[in-house]
Design an enzyme around this catalytic site. Structure first.
Site, PDB file in Angstrom:
ATOM      1  N   CYS A 219       0.827  -1.190   0.000  1.00 15.61           N
ATOM      2  CA  CYS A 219       0.000   0.000   0.000  1.00 15.61           C
ATOM      3  C   CYS A 219       0.872   1.254   0.000  1.00 15.61           C
ATOM      4  O   CYS A 219       2.047   1.214   0.324  1.00 15.61           O
ATOM      5  CB  CYS A 219      -0.962   0.034   1.175  1.00 15.61           C
ATOM      6  SG  CYS A 219      -2.039  -1.397   1.314  1.00 15.61           S
TER       7      CYS A 219
ATOM      8  N   ASN B  95      -2.655   2.462   5.633  1.00 15.11           N
ATOM      9  CA  ASN B  95      -1.770   1.321   5.414  1.00 15.11           C
ATOM     10  C   ASN B  95      -1.761   0.475   6.678  1.00 15.11           C
ATOM     11  O   ASN B  95      -1.849   1.015   7.794  1.00 15.11           O
ATOM     12  CB  ASN B  95      -0.337   1.765   5.138  1.00 15.11           C
ATOM     13  CG  ASN B  95      -0.164   2.393   3.787  1.00 15.11           C
ATOM     14  OD1 ASN B  95      -1.086   2.404   2.973  1.00 15.11           O
ATOM     15  ND2 ASN B  95       1.025   2.932   3.534  1.00 15.11           N
ATOM     16  N   GLY B  96      -1.610  -0.851   6.525  1.00 15.06           N
ATOM     17  CA  GLY B  96      -1.512  -1.712   7.694  1.00 15.06           C
ATOM     18  C   GLY B  96      -2.783  -2.480   7.965  1.00 15.06           C
ATOM     19  O   GLY B  96      -3.663  -2.603   7.101  1.00 15.06           O
TER      20      GLY B  96
ATOM     21  N   LYS C 235       6.564  -4.634  -2.535  1.00 15.64           N
ATOM     22  CA  LYS C 235       7.971  -4.346  -2.247  1.00 15.64           C
ATOM     23  C   LYS C 235       8.222  -4.199  -0.753  1.00 15.64           C
ATOM     24  O   LYS C 235       9.127  -4.789  -0.217  1.00 15.64           O
ATOM     25  CB  LYS C 235       8.390  -3.066  -2.980  1.00 15.64           C
ATOM     26  CG  LYS C 235       9.852  -2.688  -2.790  1.00 15.64           C
ATOM     27  CD  LYS C 235      10.766  -3.699  -3.431  1.00 15.64           C
ATOM     28  CE  LYS C 235      12.218  -3.309  -3.324  1.00 15.64           C
ATOM     29  NZ  LYS C 235      13.109  -4.371  -3.842  1.00 15.64           N
TER      30      LYS C 235
ATOM     31  N   HIS D  10      17.937 -37.749  -0.489  1.00 13.24           N
ATOM     32  CA  HIS D  10      17.070 -37.856   0.679  1.00 13.24           C
ATOM     33  C   HIS D  10      15.651 -37.389   0.373  1.00 13.24           C
ATOM     34  O   HIS D  10      14.908 -37.032   1.285  1.00 13.24           O
ATOM     35  CB  HIS D  10      17.653 -37.064   1.855  1.00 13.24           C
ATOM     36  CG  HIS D  10      18.966 -37.594   2.329  1.00 13.24           C
ATOM     37  ND1 HIS D  10      19.096 -38.792   2.990  1.00 13.24           N
ATOM     38  CD2 HIS D  10      20.231 -37.093   2.205  1.00 13.24           C
ATOM     39  CE1 HIS D  10      20.369 -39.006   3.272  1.00 13.24           C
ATOM     40  NE2 HIS D  10      21.077 -37.986   2.803  1.00 13.24           N
TER      41      HIS D  10
ATOM     42  N   TRP E 247      -3.211  -2.639  -1.533  1.00 10.81           N
ATOM     43  CA  TRP E 247      -2.893  -4.056  -1.726  1.00 10.81           C
ATOM     44  C   TRP E 247      -3.860  -4.812  -0.835  1.00 10.81           C
ATOM     45  O   TRP E 247      -3.815  -4.688   0.382  1.00 10.81           O
ATOM     46  CB  TRP E 247      -1.441  -4.321  -1.335  1.00 10.81           C
ATOM     47  CG  TRP E 247      -0.894  -5.655  -1.732  1.00 10.81           C
ATOM     48  CD1 TRP E 247      -0.337  -5.997  -2.924  1.00 10.81           C
ATOM     49  CD2 TRP E 247      -0.811  -6.822  -0.901  1.00 10.81           C
ATOM     50  NE1 TRP E 247       0.085  -7.305  -2.893  1.00 10.81           N
ATOM     51  CE2 TRP E 247      -0.197  -7.837  -1.671  1.00 10.81           C
ATOM     52  CE3 TRP E 247      -1.206  -7.120   0.405  1.00 10.81           C
ATOM     53  CZ2 TRP E 247       0.032  -9.113  -1.170  1.00 10.81           C
ATOM     54  CZ3 TRP E 247      -0.977  -8.391   0.901  1.00 10.81           C
ATOM     55  CH2 TRP E 247      -0.365  -9.371   0.114  1.00 10.81           C
TER      56      TRP E 247
ATOM     57  N   LYS F 226      13.788 -16.025  -6.798  1.00 15.04           N
ATOM     58  CA  LYS F 226      13.656 -15.069  -7.905  1.00 15.04           C
ATOM     59  C   LYS F 226      12.818 -15.657  -9.039  1.00 15.04           C
ATOM     60  O   LYS F 226      11.974 -14.977  -9.623  1.00 15.04           O
ATOM     61  CB  LYS F 226      15.044 -14.680  -8.431  1.00 15.04           C
ATOM     62  CG  LYS F 226      15.800 -13.737  -7.533  1.00 15.04           C
ATOM     63  CD  LYS F 226      15.171 -12.362  -7.523  1.00 15.04           C
ATOM     64  CE  LYS F 226      15.634 -11.568  -6.320  1.00 15.04           C
ATOM     65  NZ  LYS F 226      14.979 -11.954  -5.070  1.00 15.04           N
TER      66      LYS F 226
ATOM     67  N   ARG G 233       5.582  -0.483  -4.854  1.00 14.95           N
ATOM     68  CA  ARG G 233       5.341  -1.160  -3.577  1.00 14.95           C
ATOM     69  C   ARG G 233       4.345  -2.318  -3.712  1.00 14.95           C
ATOM     70  O   ARG G 233       4.242  -3.152  -2.827  1.00 14.95           O
ATOM     71  CB  ARG G 233       4.812  -0.147  -2.545  1.00 14.95           C
ATOM     72  CG  ARG G 233       5.824   0.905  -2.156  1.00 14.95           C
ATOM     73  CD  ARG G 233       5.183   2.027  -1.371  1.00 14.95           C
ATOM     74  NE  ARG G 233       4.762   1.604  -0.055  1.00 14.95           N
ATOM     75  CZ  ARG G 233       5.477   1.760   1.052  1.00 14.95           C
ATOM     76  NH1 ARG G 233       6.683   2.301   0.993  1.00 14.95           N
ATOM     77  NH2 ARG G 233       5.011   1.386   2.218  1.00 14.95           N
TER      78      ARG G 233
ATOM     79  N   GLU H 260      18.055 -18.347  -3.149  1.00 17.56           N
ATOM     80  CA  GLU H 260      17.725 -17.041  -3.714  1.00 17.56           C
ATOM     81  C   GLU H 260      17.363 -17.160  -5.190  1.00 17.56           C
ATOM     82  O   GLU H 260      16.428 -16.505  -5.671  1.00 17.56           O
ATOM     83  CB  GLU H 260      18.911 -16.087  -3.520  1.00 17.56           C
ATOM     84  CG  GLU H 260      18.781 -14.736  -4.188  1.00 17.56           C
ATOM     85  CD  GLU H 260      17.640 -13.871  -3.677  1.00 17.56           C
ATOM     86  OE1 GLU H 260      17.394 -12.818  -4.277  1.00 17.56           O
ATOM     87  OE2 GLU H 260      16.968 -14.254  -2.692  1.00 17.56           O
TER      88      GLU H 260
ATOM     89  N   GLU I  40       9.179 -15.697  -7.982  1.00 17.83           N
ATOM     90  CA  GLU I  40       8.590 -14.369  -7.806  1.00 17.83           C
ATOM     91  C   GLU I  40       8.114 -13.757  -9.112  1.00 17.83           C
ATOM     92  O   GLU I  40       7.017 -13.191  -9.173  1.00 17.83           O
ATOM     93  CB  GLU I  40       9.628 -13.416  -7.177  1.00 17.83           C
ATOM     94  CG  GLU I  40       9.798 -13.537  -5.692  1.00 17.83           C
ATOM     95  CD  GLU I  40      10.792 -12.523  -5.171  1.00 17.83           C
ATOM     96  OE1 GLU I  40      10.438 -11.802  -4.222  1.00 17.83           O
ATOM     97  OE2 GLU I  40      11.904 -12.437  -5.705  1.00 17.83           O
TER      98      GLU I  40
END
Length: 609
Positions: A2, A99-100, A604, A505, A74, A486, A27, A482, A489
């Site tokens: 947001c 926001n939040g 973000k 395993h 968001w 990526k 964001r 990582e 995402e």
């Protein structure tokens, strides 16, 4: 997650609001809206989708005014619909952006319904609007009504409020989520991110926990929740507008991948200037390092993987016990605290809620020695930490972190070597070797970027796939993690990473000719072990994509593709090998046609749980 922007001025502030929202798009969001005070009433425009759609609708009705607020949402409470988009209005008299998350919103909703308020959305935000409106009936001012309402709310949030009853006043409050005030000449602003106000001013004040502010065009008043006046310092932002523009690049992620040589050089510069000295981490670092006997790293997402690399460095170089934990898990478990442990929090934005709350929890357990590694000056986590190391990555806009990750690795490497030197475990020869390695690293990264055409051809093979495996060993296992993150995402290809030795395993059951397997295979002590793991993949028909060093002895064959990065750079190899996995994800996403900079369902700056 947001974004908030607000303004009070003596000019039409709608273009300012729209520009601010566009700069907050990175964001992550799914709807946008603005509300302005005009002709004694609140006019509001909201749209699902991009800011541009909302902007077009505002232009069609010639929306204008001297006081207003805007928001990119968001979705959390309630779906992606126009009625759920911000700003939310109460009785046509008052508008709120938020926001939040309000944790006690259900309880407050029922109480407000009993008072006669009607709800038109599924959001927790509408509760704030009606609650402030209820208090405004008896409060002496909008400022007081907001302060009283905020005291009744539980959760982490930042809000902006305007009312027809005070046509020259913008009120904002912060509890847990970032918020700042931008200072202009005869005009002032509020925003959740400095990028939203840079076109109007560089002078900002960062609000702190529990601040409630009254903003007019010429004056700012700030109090705490108990109505005690507080002062906040004015800072001049060094973020440039150019850093927020694409320039010659197609995407911010592409731009930021290619900015890494400079970002690394700028971050390394402070280490080369002072050497591996405690002062790198703040004035009190000498005393802190004398107190500690271990390191506990807390972080989320990509920052957690940076911390996972650091565990190898801290223990191998400094001989100091080091543990790494996902912040959102740490904050909710019964921790056996060691007050002599250095708590290290890592966050690109410095506002990551789970990391901030984990830091608060650690401090509540008696951990006084804290260090923040962050990319944003004066953000919340550094302000709450005793020590801080600011990376110099510059503004990072793409949701998928790239240059922030590699510069975090530099900060963590500097910490590991500094601890080693402080504890008498670093020879002069080793110190010189490490400084030389840092000095040459940006050039090696540039060479790795030159591999982009080869990696692009690999991406063509990846784009039709639904799944992928990433393998690494030792300090390169987190780089495999990582790389998998990526790819997930931004291309939406399901990817998992494992230590290469774990193949037999369980994960080996997934390997067949449809499963590409990416291997991080630098020329280090574990290379022969990795080669054995690769044979296990080939024996099951798996197709291998190997990132090897120039001096590794690999040759391509059927089902085995090899790209050689520059010569092995020793202990800093994880930084170098992060580059090709970033490029692979980027080009695979391009092949699939996804929104590289704004991947679905992600944001973000994660300022909610």
């Amino acid at each position: 997650m947001c974004g908030i922007v607000g303004a009070v001025a003596q000019r039409n502030i709608v273009p300012v609001l729209v520009d601010g929202l566009k700069r907050l798009e990175y964001r992550g969001y799914d709807s946008a809206g603005v509300a302005v005070l005009t002709n004694g009433s609140i006019e509001r425009v909201r749209r699902v989708g991009r800011v541009a759609e909302m902007e077009k609708a505002a232009e069609e009705i010639n929306l204008n005014g001297f006081l207003g607020i805007g928001h990119t949402r968001w979705a959390t409470h309630g779906g992606v619909t126009e009625p759920n988009a911000h700003p939310h209005v109460s009785n046509g008299e008052l508008a709120v952006v938020h926001n939040g998350i309000i944790e006690n919103h259900e309880e407050k909703r029922q109480a407000l319904k009993a008072l006669g308020y009607e709800f038109t959305s599924q959001t927790d935000t509408e509760v704030i609007a009606h609650l402030v409106h209820h208090h405004l009936k008896s409060a002496t001012s909008l400022f007081e009504a907001v302060r009283l309402a905020v005291k009744e709310l539980s959760g982490a949030f930042a809000i902006g409020v305007i009312s027809v009853k005070e046509p020259e006043t913008l009120i904002c409050a912060r509890v847990g989520c970032p918020l700042l005030i931008g200072l202009g000449e005869g005009e002032n602003f509020v925003a959740s991110d400095v990028s939203a106000v840079l076109s109007a001013t560089r002078r900002v004040m960062f609000l702190e926990e529990g601040d409630v502010a009254e903003i007019t065009a010429n004056q700012i008043t700030i109090v705490d929740l108990d109505n005690h006046p507080v002062e906040r310092k004015v800072h001049v932002s060094d973020v440039s507008l150019a850093s927020l523009e694409l320039g010659p690049y197609n995407h911010f992620m592409q731009k930021e991948i290619h900015e890494q040589p400079k970002a690394l050089s700028d971050t390394i510069e402070q280490v080369l200037e002072s050497g591996f000295a405690p002062s790198l981490f703040g004035d009190h670092a000498q005393n802190v390092f004398e107190q500690i006997d271990s390191v506990q790293i807390l972080a989320c997402g990509t920052s957690y993987y940076a911390g996972s690399v650091a565990r190898y460095w801290v223990e191998a170089i400094a001989g100091v016990p080091c543990s790494v934990e996902i912040a959102s898990e740490y904050r909710y478990r019964d921790v056996v605290a060691n007050p002599k442990s250095l708590i290290v929090t890592i966050s690109q934005s410095g506002e990551t809620l789970d990391t901030m709350e984990a830091l608060k929890y650690a401090k509540s357990l008696g951990h006084e020695e804290t260090l923040s590694i962050c990319n944003v000056q004066e953000s919340a986590i550094p302000r709450a930490s005793k020590l801080v190391f600011y990376t110099r990555a510059g503004a990072e806009i793409g949701v998928a972190s790239t240059k922030a990750f590699t510069t975090q690795l530099i900060a963590l490497f500097a910490l590991a070597v500094t601890l080693a030197k402080f504890k008498g475990k670093l020879t002069a020869e080793k110190e010189t070797e490490y400084l030389e390695a840092l000095r040459h690293l940006p050039g090696s990264v540039q060479h790795a970027l030159n591999l982009e055409p080869q990696i692009k051809s690999w991406a063509e093979k990846f784009s039709p796939k639904d799944h992928a495996l990433f393998l690494g060993r030792g300090v390169h296992y987190p780089i495999a993690l990582e790389g998998a993150l990526k790819l997930k995402e931004i291309s939406y290809i399901h990817a998992e990473a494992y230590p290469a030795g774990e193949l037999k395993h369980g994960p080996l059951a997934l390997v067949d000719e449809k499963m590409p397997v990416v291997v991080i295979a630098p020329n280090d002590a574990l290379l022969e072990k990795v080669k054995s793991n690769m044979q296990e993949v080939r024996a099951r028909g798996g197709e291998l994509f190997v990132f090897a060093d120039l001096d590794s002895h690999f040759s391509e064959s059927e089902g085995v593709h090899v790209i050689r990065t520059p010569r092995h750079v020793g202990v800093l190899s994880p930084v170098l090998h992060a580059i090709p996995v970033q490029l692979l994800a980027y080009h695979a996403a391009l092949q699939k046609g996804t929104d590289v900079d704004k991947p679905r369902n992600l944001a973000k700056s994660v300022t909610v749980e």
